[in-house]
Design a protein around this motif. Structure first.
Motif, PDB file in Angstrom:
ATOM      1  N   ALA A  76      29.371  42.803  39.543  1.00 17.00           N
ATOM      2  CA  ALA A  76      29.766  41.718  39.555  1.00 17.00           C
ATOM      3  C   ALA A  76      31.003  41.214  39.100  1.00 17.00           C
ATOM      4  CB  ALA A  76      28.757  40.868  39.155  1.00 17.00           C
ATOM      5  N   THR A  77      31.794  40.214  39.497  1.00 18.33           N
ATOM      6  CA  THR A  77      32.866  39.592  38.941  1.00 18.33           C
ATOM      7  C   THR A  77      32.687  38.332  38.740  1.00 18.33           C
ATOM      8  OG1 THR A  77      35.475  39.527  39.244  1.00 18.33           O
ATOM      9  CG2 THR A  77      33.876  39.137  41.105  1.00 18.33           C
ATOM     10  N   THR A  78      33.353  37.699  37.414  1.00 14.14           N
ATOM     11  CA  THR A  78      33.265  36.498  36.896  1.00 14.14           C
ATOM     12  C   THR A  78      34.752  35.959  36.446  1.00 14.14           C
ATOM     13  OG1 THR A  78      31.122  37.040  35.990  1.00 14.14           O
ATOM     14  CG2 THR A  78      32.184  34.957  35.145  1.00 14.14           C
ATOM     15  N   GLU A  79      35.059  34.648  36.931  1.00 22.36           N
ATOM     16  CA  GLU A  79      36.492  34.238  36.374  1.00 22.36           C
ATOM     17  C   GLU A  79      36.223  33.874  35.001  1.00 22.36           C
ATOM     18  OE1 GLU A  79      39.661  31.092  37.854  1.00 22.36           O
ATOM     19  OE2 GLU A  79      37.717  31.072  38.760  1.00 22.36           O
ATOM     20  N   GLN A  80      37.181  34.238  34.040  1.00 26.02           N
ATOM     21  CA  GLN A  80      37.027  33.370  32.807  1.00 26.02           C
ATOM     22  C   GLN A  80      38.061  32.405  32.627  1.00 26.02           C
ATOM     23  OE1 GLN A  80      34.872  35.182  30.879  1.00 26.02           O
ATOM     24  NE2 GLN A  80      34.272  36.495  32.330  1.00 26.02           N
ATOM     25  N   ASP A  81      37.870  31.917  31.470  1.00 23.82           N
ATOM     26  CA  ASP A  81      38.711  30.580  31.180  1.00 23.82           C
ATOM     27  C   ASP A  81      40.237  30.536  31.148  1.00 23.82           C
ATOM     28  OD1 ASP A  81      36.213  29.163  30.846  1.00 23.82           O
ATOM     29  OD2 ASP A  81      36.254  29.316  28.621  1.00 23.82           O
ATOM     30  N   VAL A 133      34.939  42.230  35.303  1.00 22.67           N
ATOM     31  CA  VAL A 133      34.226  43.128  36.258  1.00 22.67           C
ATOM     32  C   VAL A 133      33.208  43.714  35.418  1.00 22.67           C
ATOM     33  CG1 VAL A 133      34.010  45.159  37.972  1.00 22.67           C
ATOM     34  CG2 VAL A 133      35.989  43.679  37.873  1.00 22.67           C
ATOM     35  N   ASP A 134      31.820  43.337  35.819  1.00 26.10           N
ATOM     36  CA  ASP A 134      30.705  43.916  35.015  1.00 26.10           C
ATOM     37  C   ASP A 134      29.923  44.867  35.908  1.00 26.10           C
ATOM     38  OD1 ASP A 134      31.244  42.764  32.609  1.00 26.10           O
ATOM     39  OD2 ASP A 134      30.348  40.787  33.489  1.00 26.10           O
ATOM     40  N   VAL A 135      29.626  46.289  35.673  1.00 30.52           N
ATOM     41  CA  VAL A 135      28.906  47.182  36.387  1.00 30.52           C
ATOM     42  C   VAL A 135      27.575  47.743  35.602  1.00 30.52           C
ATOM     43  CG1 VAL A 135      29.128  49.213  37.850  1.00 30.52           C
ATOM     44  CG2 VAL A 135      31.045  48.257  37.190  1.00 30.52           C
ATOM     45  N   TYR A 136      26.299  47.562  36.148  1.00 30.31           N
ATOM     46  CA  TYR A 136      25.064  47.514  35.515  1.00 30.31           C
ATOM     47  C   TYR A 136      24.700  48.980  35.855  1.00 30.31           C
ATOM     48  CZ  TYR A 136      26.000  42.778  34.912  1.00 30.31           C
ATOM     49  OH  TYR A 136      26.409  41.383  34.768  1.00 30.31           O
ATOM     50  N   ASN A 143      38.358  43.895  32.168  1.00 28.03           N
ATOM     51  CA  ASN A 143      39.190  42.572  32.292  1.00 28.03           C
ATOM     52  C   ASN A 143      40.216  42.858  33.332  1.00 28.03           C
ATOM     53  OD1 ASN A 143      37.401  40.588  30.805  1.00 28.03           O
ATOM     54  ND2 ASN A 143      38.440  40.965  29.033  1.00 28.03           N
ATOM     55  N   LEU A 144      40.573  41.986  34.238  1.00 30.22           N
ATOM     56  CA  LEU A 144      41.676  42.194  35.289  1.00 30.22           C
ATOM     57  C   LEU A 144      42.470  40.895  35.535  1.00 30.22           C
ATOM     58  CD1 LEU A 144      40.202  44.500  37.800  1.00 30.22           C
ATOM     59  CD2 LEU A 144      41.488  45.348  36.314  1.00 30.22           C
ATOM     60  N   ALA A 145      43.648  40.893  35.763  1.00 30.74           N
ATOM     61  CA  ALA A 145      44.535  39.688  36.190  1.00 30.74           C
ATOM     62  C   ALA A 145      44.205  39.070  37.204  1.00 30.74           C
ATOM     63  CB  ALA A 145      45.921  39.818  35.786  1.00 30.74           C
ATOM     64  N   LYS A 146      43.829  39.950  38.369  1.00 31.53           N
ATOM     65  CA  LYS A 146      43.767  39.378  39.738  1.00 31.53           C
ATOM     66  C   LYS A 146      42.408  39.314  40.383  1.00 31.53           C
ATOM     67  CE  LYS A 146      48.696  40.879  40.873  1.00 31.53           C
ATOM     68  NZ  LYS A 146      49.299  41.758  41.707  1.00 31.53           N
ATOM     69  N   GLU A 147      41.964  38.501  40.954  1.00 33.92           N
ATOM     70  CA  GLU A 147      40.633  38.353  41.562  1.00 33.92           C
ATOM     71  C   GLU A 147      40.569  39.448  42.883  1.00 33.92           C
ATOM     72  OE1 GLU A 147      37.581  35.670  44.073  1.00 33.92           O
ATOM     73  OE2 GLU A 147      39.567  34.759  43.585  1.00 33.92           O
ATOM     74  N   SER A 148      41.830  39.687  43.378  1.00 31.93           N
ATOM     75  CA  SER A 148      41.732  40.759  44.545  1.00 31.93           C
ATOM     76  C   SER A 148      41.581  42.066  43.934  1.00 31.93           C
ATOM     77  CB  SER A 148      43.129  40.590  45.391  1.00 31.93           C
ATOM     78  OG  SER A 148      44.235  40.926  44.424  1.00 31.93           O
ATOM     79  N   ASP A 149      41.957  42.513  42.837  1.00 32.59           N
ATOM     80  CA  ASP A 149      42.038  43.700  42.272  1.00 32.59           C
ATOM     81  C   ASP A 149      40.497  43.782  41.733  1.00 32.59           C
ATOM     82  OD1 ASP A 149      44.518  44.563  42.529  1.00 32.59           O
ATOM     83  OD2 ASP A 149      45.036  44.003  40.415  1.00 32.59           O
ATOM     84  N   ALA A 150      40.006  42.669  41.321  1.00 31.60           N
ATOM     85  CA  ALA A 150      38.495  42.713  40.770  1.00 31.60           C
ATOM     86  C   ALA A 150      37.428  43.292  42.007  1.00 31.60           C
ATOM     87  CB  ALA A 150      38.001  41.527  40.021  1.00 31.60           C
ATOM     88  N   THR A 151      37.681  42.442  43.159  1.00 32.94           N
ATOM     89  CA  THR A 151      36.974  42.690  44.453  1.00 32.94           C
ATOM     90  C   THR A 151      37.159  43.930  44.977  1.00 32.94           C
ATOM     91  OG1 THR A 151      37.421  40.170  45.050  1.00 32.94           O
ATOM     92  CG2 THR A 151      36.522  41.797  46.673  1.00 32.94           C
ATOM     93  N   ARG A 152      38.383  44.648  45.073  1.00 33.19           N
ATOM     94  CA  ARG A 152      38.330  45.743  45.426  1.00 33.19           C
ATOM     95  C   ARG A 152      38.001  46.861  44.542  1.00 33.19           C
ATOM     96  NH1 ARG A 152      43.553  48.151  45.575  1.00 33.19           N
ATOM     97  NH2 ARG A 152      44.503  46.692  44.364  1.00 33.19           N
TER      98      ARG A 152
END
Length: 288
Positions: free
Chosen positions: A34-39, A45-48, A8-17
């Motif tokens: 993939a990245t998913t926004e939480q409530d 960030v999920d890596v398979y 889990n990360l606080a910023k979308e930009s960090d997740a994308t990078r």
């Protein structure tokens, strides 16, 4: 068993990078992420992975991108759930070129001139809603106006969406293969549902050494919507089984993975002729 590494990360930009860096890291095998926004407006960030990942390499990439205090991934088995069915809940029809991919409940959305492909939630990957599949459909629509392909291979067919699209749009036979017998069974079922059973041969095969692939070569068109790692590994075999002036359409790779995949195919004598992007996913078209 598929494994999932989550953070889990606080910023979308960090997740994308982070996703881009993981996707182009050879030590990790170019995994899908993939990245998913939480409530709470954080980002997961999920890596398979298909086998136990190199957790040290995963930690190294994380530290390089976000610093030593970024936390750590938690690796666990992916729960045994019908993820395709789950992902299709509430999805709307998707248009890609002349194609409309839809479920049975959206048959009323078909318009004059549409090439409709009906796909229900099932056990194999590839519904048309993902950027990789939609990008391939658009490229298939474009290529069909420029070429008259005779021998066609859909490599890693999933639910058979691409093979069905080719069969319906061009009325040409397609060999649709996958390493997963569930995928080839679902493909055959979907081909029947869409009225193109006589044009699609669905076969379970791993690699071009299988006679079902080797005996039909060379191919005028090879479509492969898989993942970056397998695409790179398959480059020599794909090139070897491609006809003179043949075309290859590749997808299933993140934007950051494009250069590595392109380089693998250019090393085999193919030339990149077109690049398309949807939702951070690339579709590459190469020709001999």
């Amino acid at each position: 068993m598929t494994l999932i590494a989550s953070l889990n990360l606080a910023k979308e930009s960090d997740a994308t990078r982070l996703i881009e860096a993981i996707g182009e890291d050879e030590a990790l095998g170019f995994p899908s992420a993939a990245t998913t926004e939480q409530d709470d407006q954080s980002w997961t960030v999920d890596v398979y992975f298909e086998e136990q990942p190199d957790e040290a390499a995963l930690a190294r990439v994380l530290a390089e991108v976000l610093g030593a205090d970024a936390g750590q991934f938690v690796v666990a088995p992916l729960p045994d759930e019908d993820w395709v069915a789950k992902s299709l809940e509430g999805l709307k029809p998707v248009r890609a070129g002349r194609f409309l991919v839809h479920g049975s409940h959206d048959r009323d959305k078909i318009q004059p001139g549409d090439i409709a492909i009906e796909i229900e939630a099932g056990e194999a990957f590839g519904t048309g809603h993902h950027g990789t599949t939609a990008g391939c459909l658009e490229e298939i629509d474009r290529l069909g106006k420029l070429h008259d392909y005779k021998s066609i291979l859909d490599l890693g067919t999933g639910t058979g969406v691409l093979a069905i699209a080719i069969a319906k749009a061009w009325q040409k036979p397609v060999l649709a293969t996958d390493i997963d017998p569930i995928a080839t069974r679902v493909t055959a079922e979907n081909a029947a549902l869409n009225g193109v059973s006589e044009l699609i041969e669905a076969a379970t095969a791993e690699g071009f050494g299988n006679p079902v692939l080797a005996d039909r070569a060379p191919y005028d068109l090879i479509v492969a919507n898989i993942l970056a790692g397998p695409l790179i590994a398959l480059a020599p075999d794909v090139a070897a089984h491609l006809a003179p002036k043949g075309t290859v359409v590749l997808s299933g790779l993140l934007t950051a993975q494009g250069p590595a995949v392109t380089a693998a195919y250019e090393a085999e004598g193919l030339k990149l002729t077109r690049t398309g992007e949807q939702e951070g996913w690339l579709t590459l078209t190469l020709e001999r």
